[in-house]
Design an enzyme around this catalytic site. Structure first.
Site, mmCIF file in Angstrom:
data_model
loop_
_atom_site.group_PDB
_atom_site.id
_atom_site.type_symbol
_atom_site.label_atom_id
_atom_site.label_comp_id
_atom_site.label_asym_id
_atom_site.label_seq_id
_atom_site.Cartn_x
_atom_site.Cartn_y
_atom_site.Cartn_z
ATOM 1 N N ASP A 1 0.694 -1.291 0.031
ATOM 2 C CA ASP A 1 0.131 0.089 0.180
ATOM 3 C C ASP A 1 0.901 1.413 -0.025
ATOM 4 O OD1 ASP A 1 0.497 -1.032 2.503
ATOM 5 O OD2 ASP A 1 -1.322 -0.438 3.507
ATOM 6 N N ASP B 1 -0.178 -7.584 -10.671
ATOM 7 C CA ASP B 1 -1.459 -7.280 -11.647
ATOM 8 C C ASP B 1 -1.709 -5.985 -11.396
ATOM 9 O OD1 ASP B 1 -3.224 -7.683 -13.195
ATOM 10 O OD2 ASP B 1 -4.753 -8.926 -12.366
HETATM 11 O O1 LIG Z 1 -6.380 -13.397 -17.463
HETATM 12 C C1 LIG Z 1 -7.077 -12.372 -17.403
HETATM 13 O O2 LIG Z 1 -8.298 -12.297 -17.730
HETATM 14 C C2 LIG Z 1 -6.560 -11.090 -16.587
HETATM 15 C C3 LIG Z 1 -5.071 -11.085 -16.660
HETATM 16 C C4 LIG Z 1 -4.597 -9.845 -16.410
HETATM 17 O O3 LIG Z 1 -5.184 -8.800 -15.700
HETATM 18 C C5 LIG Z 1 -3.261 -9.430 -16.546
HETATM 19 O O4 LIG Z 1 -2.416 -10.307 -17.015
HETATM 20 O O5 LIG Z 1 -2.623 -8.230 -16.290
HETATM 21 MG MG LIG Z 2 -3.860 -7.117 -15.202
#
Ligand SMILES: O=C(O)CCC(=O)C(=O)O
Ligand SMILES: [Mg+2]
Ligand SMILES: NC(=O)C1=CN([C@@H]2O[C@H](COP(=O)(O)OP(=O)(O)OC[C@H]3O[C@@H](n4cnc5c(N)ncnc54)[C@H](OP(=O)(O)O)[C@@H]3O)[C@@H](O)[C@H]2O)C=CC1
Length: 413
Positions: free
Chosen positions: A277, A301
């Site tokens: 964070d 992600d």
């Molecule tokens: O596999 C997905 O649908 C999402 C993958 C994703 O958000 C990413 O690889 O950054």
């Molecule tokens: Mg993603």
């Protein structure tokens, strides 16, 4: 369907790719906007290769199917032939694939990474001069994310609320770990998930990040985690990461640690850590302090979209999924299928184009990769851009997806 006719397979031996002059490269066009984006990207990548090598080298593209296109023609979302092609030809590229929220199929993107054990998701984040951004000093954002790609909650061990499976799992938990079970606030109506984070998985990811920092002469590697709350998964990641720096790179603690310095190629690299964070606010307030970033799957992600936004958005954020031991790699955009824009020839193809640039560099075709970067820089500097940049850029000319590809090719000269 584009079929490879005259190419040869890439080989991998003794830790190195052996790339013929006309390699067969499998590609997945992708769902939604993937169709428009792929058309523009293939033209740009081919143009860069022609310009760089005047026919001595070329890519023999081989389309392989996944997602809706695969399902419509084979009844499979991820056919075995597609997996075989990525295994056989080592290096490939893909557009985005749709994953439904809640029920339905699990992510095909994640499945490809897991089946091929592409444990590093490499996402460099840099600013191209002129790109509109929400921050004051975007030129200070120059980071390379190493996102662990094979474990964490992405392993897909989840039990649906109300299912027989979740009841069975809760029963096991209650019997074996009654104290833990008591902590579930609403046991009767909970879905449950498991988050595996291993020492092995962490080690190979952090080693890849440190090796990259050494090779590229970068200043630091930051381990980003939420180890104060998830002590044995995210906290484990931090501790094992520091162990790698100490034991595998002969690290020295700074002021008693845990920050560690390592020396390589006459340069000092700091290995440090930050809680996720705090990291997300500091990349906005003090981006210059971060360089190479090593983190787990879910954090990676979130961080990749957040950082992409700082340099103009996911329309231009590239990536690659790589296993440095087996040689397998699939390059792909950071963004998804943006279905509301599908087949409008509208969105920014920059993310797949720059993923292609990473792929060319991975093949050792640096001259062609440099031309792609030159073309992108030129098209942006001329303010000839797609809707995502145009809406924030004074005096810009709005281009379609395909036209932006053409503008990139024009600016390679
Ligand atoms: O596999 C997905 O649908 C999402 C993958 C994703 O958000 C990413 O690889 O950054
Ligand atoms: Mg993603
Ligand atoms: N690796 C992969 O294949 C990935 C697949 N996905 C999947 O994609 C689907 C859609 O996901 P969603 O959450 O909507 O995220 P998306 O990344 O598809 O789209 C979110 C927003 O990002 C912007 N955007 C996305 N792509 C581009 C582009 N090429 N050029 C310019 N702007 C772009 C658009 O913003 P605006 O509205 O402001 O114009 C869009 O509305 C889901 O099924 C998801 O699982 C998601 C991420 C990665």
């Amino acid at each position: 369907m584009t079929q490879a006719t005259t190419g040869e397979p890439i080989k991998f031996a003794n830790g190195e790719l052996n790339v013929p002059n006309h390699p067969i490269v499998p590609f997945i066009e992708g769902d939604g906007t993937g169709r428009d984006i792929w058309r523009a990207s293939q033209r740009v990548l081919d143009a860069a290769v022609v310009k760089a090598y005047a026919g001595d080298k070329s890519i023999a593209w081989k389309e392989v199917l996944a997602g809706q296109k695969a399902f419509d023609s084979t009844g499979e979302w991820l056919p075995d032939a597609t997996l075989e092609a990525f295994k056989t030809y080592f290096v490939g590229i893909k557009g985005p694939l749709t994953t439904p929220v809640g029920g339905g199929i699990r992510s095909l993107n994640v499945a490809l990474r897991q089946i091929l054990d592409l444990y590093v998701c490499l996402r460099p984040v840099r600013w191209f001069t002129g790109v509109p951004t929400p921050i004051k000093r975007p030129e200070e954002v120059d980071m390379v994310i190493f996102r662990e790609n094979s474990e964490d909650i992405y392993a897909g061990i989840e039990f649906q609320e109300g299912s027989e499976e979740v009841d069975k799992f809760k029963k096991l938990l209650k019997e074996a770990f009654p104290k833990h079970f008591e902590k579930i606030r609403f046991p009767d109506t909970s879905g449950l998930g498991i988050k595996p984070v291993s020492k092995e998985g962490t080690r190979r990811l952090v080693k890849a990040a440190i090796d990259y920092a050494i090779e590229q002469g970068r200043d630091s590697v930051t381990l980003v985690h939420k180890g104060n709350i998830m002590k044995f998964t995210e906290g484990g990641f931090r501790d094992w990461g520091y162990e790698v720096a100490m034991n595998d790179y002969n690290g020295e603690l700074i002021d008693g640690g845990p920050w560690t310095k390592i020396k390589a190629n006459g340069k000092e690299i700091i290995v440090k850590d930050v809680i996720a964070d705090a990291f997300l606010q500091q990349i906005l307030t003090r981006p210059a302090e971060y360089d190479v970033v090593a983190t787990m799957n879910l954090n990676g992600d979130y961080i990749s979209d957040a950082l992409a936004a700082q340099v103009g958005g996911i329309g231009i954020a590239p990536g690659g999924n790589i296993n440095y031991t087996t040689g397998h790699a699939i390059f792909e955009a950071t963004h998804g299928t943006a279905p509301k824009y599908a087949d409008q020839d509208k969105v920014n193809p920059g993310s797949v184009i720059l993923s292609g640039e990473m792929m060319l560099r991975h093949l050792g075709w640096n001259e062609a990769a440099d031309l792609v970067v030159k073309g992108v820089e030129g098209a942006i500097a001329a303010k000839t851009v797609t809707y995502d940049f145009e809406r924030l850029m004074d005096g810009a000319k709005l281009l379609k997806c395909s036209e932006f590809g053409e503008a990139i090719i024009k600016h390679m000269d």
